[in-house]
Design a protein around this motif. Structure first.
Motif, PDB file in Angstrom:
ATOM      1  N   ARG A  10       0.834  -1.203   0.000  1.00  0.00           N
ATOM      2  CA  ARG A  10       0.000   0.000   0.000  1.00  0.00           C
ATOM      3  C   ARG A  10       0.871   1.255   0.000  1.00  0.00           C
ATOM      4  NH1 ARG A  10      -2.994   3.080   4.045  1.00  0.00           N
ATOM      5  NH2 ARG A  10      -5.037   3.667   3.225  1.00  0.00           N
ATOM      6  N   GLU A  11       1.978   1.210   0.743  1.00  0.00           N
ATOM      7  CA  GLU A  11       2.895   2.343   0.791  1.00  0.00           C
ATOM      8  C   GLU A  11       3.559   2.563  -0.570  1.00  0.00           C
ATOM      9  OE1 GLU A  11       4.953   5.529   2.675  1.00  0.00           O
ATOM     10  OE2 GLU A  11       3.155   4.378   3.190  1.00  0.00           O
ATOM     11  N   LYS A  25       2.278   1.731  -3.455  1.00  0.00           N
ATOM     12  CA  LYS A  25       1.235   2.248  -4.343  1.00  0.00           C
ATOM     13  C   LYS A  25       0.977   3.724  -4.100  1.00  0.00           C
ATOM     14  CE  LYS A  25      -3.465   1.284  -5.941  1.00  0.00           C
ATOM     15  NZ  LYS A  25      -4.672   0.436  -5.749  1.00  0.00           N
ATOM     16  N   SER A  26       1.015   4.146  -2.834  1.00  0.00           N
ATOM     17  CA  SER A  26       0.782   5.559  -2.516  1.00  0.00           C
ATOM     18  C   SER A  26       1.898   6.442  -3.052  1.00  0.00           C
ATOM     19  CB  SER A  26       0.636   5.747  -1.006  1.00  0.00           C
ATOM     20  OG  SER A  26       1.875   5.550  -0.349  1.00  0.00           O
ATOM     21  N   LYS A  27       3.100   5.871  -3.212  1.00  0.00           N
ATOM     22  CA  LYS A  27       4.228   6.630  -3.751  1.00  0.00           C
ATOM     23  C   LYS A  27       4.239   6.630  -5.279  1.00  0.00           C
ATOM     24  CE  LYS A  27       6.496   7.386   0.218  1.00  0.00           C
ATOM     25  NZ  LYS A  27       6.865   8.706   0.749  1.00  0.00           N
ATOM     26  N   SER A  28       3.307   5.896  -5.888  1.00  0.00           N
ATOM     27  CA  SER A  28       3.302   5.729  -7.347  1.00  0.00           C
ATOM     28  C   SER A  28       2.153   6.474  -8.011  1.00  0.00           C
ATOM     29  CB  SER A  28       3.213   4.236  -7.687  1.00  0.00           C
ATOM     30  OG  SER A  28       4.223   3.509  -7.043  1.00  0.00           O
ATOM     31  N   ASN A  29       1.721   7.569  -7.399  1.00  0.00           N
ATOM     32  CA  ASN A  29       0.577   8.309  -7.939  1.00  0.00           C
ATOM     33  C   ASN A  29       0.934   9.200  -9.118  1.00  0.00           C
ATOM     34  OD1 ASN A  29      -1.185   7.190  -6.058  1.00  0.00           O
ATOM     35  ND2 ASN A  29      -0.765   8.775  -4.541  1.00  0.00           N
ATOM     36  N   THR A  76       8.539   9.944   8.027  1.00  0.00           N
ATOM     37  CA  THR A  76       7.540   8.987   7.530  1.00  0.00           C
ATOM     38  C   THR A  76       6.930   8.155   8.658  1.00  0.00           C
ATOM     39  OG1 THR A  76       9.342   7.433   7.031  1.00  0.00           O
ATOM     40  CG2 THR A  76       8.534   8.809   5.227  1.00  0.00           C
ATOM     41  N   LYS A 112      -1.780   7.883   9.260  1.00  0.00           N
ATOM     42  CA  LYS A 112      -1.951   7.597   7.834  1.00  0.00           C
ATOM     43  C   LYS A 112      -2.798   6.363   7.596  1.00  0.00           C
ATOM     44  CE  LYS A 112       0.805   7.074   3.625  1.00  0.00           C
ATOM     45  NZ  LYS A 112       2.185   7.013   3.072  1.00  0.00           N
ATOM     46  N   ASN A 113      -2.651   5.354   8.440  1.00  0.00           N
ATOM     47  CA  ASN A 113      -3.364   4.088   8.241  1.00  0.00           C
ATOM     48  C   ASN A 113      -4.484   3.872   9.257  1.00  0.00           C
ATOM     49  OD1 ASN A 113      -1.695   2.731   6.034  1.00  0.00           O
ATOM     50  ND2 ASN A 113      -0.102   3.204   7.527  1.00  0.00           N
ATOM     51  N   SER A 163       1.814  -1.058  10.687  1.00  0.00           N
ATOM     52  CA  SER A 163       2.074   0.051   9.767  1.00  0.00           C
ATOM     53  C   SER A 163       3.420   0.695  10.062  1.00  0.00           C
ATOM     54  CB  SER A 163       0.954   1.085   9.857  1.00  0.00           C
ATOM     55  OG  SER A 163       0.862   1.632  11.153  1.00  0.00           O
TER      56      SER A 163
END
Length: 261
Positions: free
Chosen positions: A23-24, A26-30, A86, A93-94, A108
């Protein structure tokens, strides 16, 4: 009839951490750069500043090529600042995921801290490749020691991040204080100077900082002629253990109240 697979608690915990890790990513791949930007940005900052300083100095700093003198300090300081930043946001965040019984804040924290550790390893690898192609000669006399120091800095920064993450659940304004408190570390952790450049009477005002010990010891592990005067392996190890103990104690006491706020 479908067979129901029974998983152990450890297996469930591992699956949760891995899912949050993905998930982390994916969140960095926006955007178009995605995860690569997490590597490119610190590499560009560290490499260019170190290269410019090395060209301006034109030589060595206490037996170390100035380029690597700067790189070692900047990598470790960037590692600490990035990981604290982070991890300190990991619980909030989660927070929606904690509605599931299997997901706890520690999952997390571990996933995000682990992701940050891998990112910094890629940063070190990219800098090493760039230095090789630019024919900037260097050495690492004791690579195992350097890795242990990197691991200790990661544990300290993750522990500090956990404390700030819990505190921000109670007092949201703590994030502003964290940013204010972290900024001086960039200047007092030995990036631009060696402890040997400072008069001895001022050492007690600087050597309370475990990151300074980590930077100086990492330089010594790479170049033994640099020396370890004024710094201590014991102090760095004890700082790591104390910060981990304090972070785990705070988490054990306050994580349920933190996610319920």
């Amino acid at each position: 009839m479908a067979k129901v697979e029974k998983r152990s608690t450890l297996k469930v915990w591992g699956d949760v951490i891995f899912a949050i890790f993905l998930r982390e990513i994916k969140s960095k791949s926006n955007d178009k750069f995605g995860v690569a930007w997490s590597v490119i940005s610190p590499v560009a900052f560290i490499f260019m500043l170190s290269y410019i300083r090395g060209r301006m100095d034109g030589g060595e700093t206490h037996g170390i090529p100035t380029f690597y003198f700067m790189v070692i300090g900047m990598v470790l300081v960037q590692f600490l600042l990035g990981c604290v930043g982070t991890v300190s946001a990991s619980i909030k965040k989660n927070k929606p995921l904690y509605a599931f019984r299997q997901v706890q804040p520690i999952s997390s924290i571990i996933a995000i801290a682990g992701f940050e550790f891998l990112i910094k390893l890629f940063v070190v690898a990219v800098i090493a490749v760039l230095a090789y192609f630019l024919q900037i000669e260097g050495q690492i006399h004791d690579p195992l020691k350097v890795m242990i120091i990197l691991l200790q800095v990661w544990l300290i920064s993750s522990s500090v991040g956990v404390i700030f993450s819990l505190a921000s659940c109670y007092v949201p304004e703590i994030d502003k204080l964290r940013e204010l408190a972290m900024r001086p570390l960039f200047f007092i952790s030995g990036i631009f100077f060696s402890l040997q450049d400072i008069p001895r009477e001022f050492w007690p005002y600087l050597t309370w900082n475990p990151l300074l010990h980590a930077v100086e010891l990492a330089r010594y592990a790479a170049y033994p002629q640099y020396g370890t005067e004024g710094v201590s392996d014991f102090f760095l190890t004890m700082s790591t253990l104390v910060s981990m103990f304090f972070a785990l104690a705070c988490y054990h006491v306050g994580w349920k109240q933190a996610i319920s706020r």
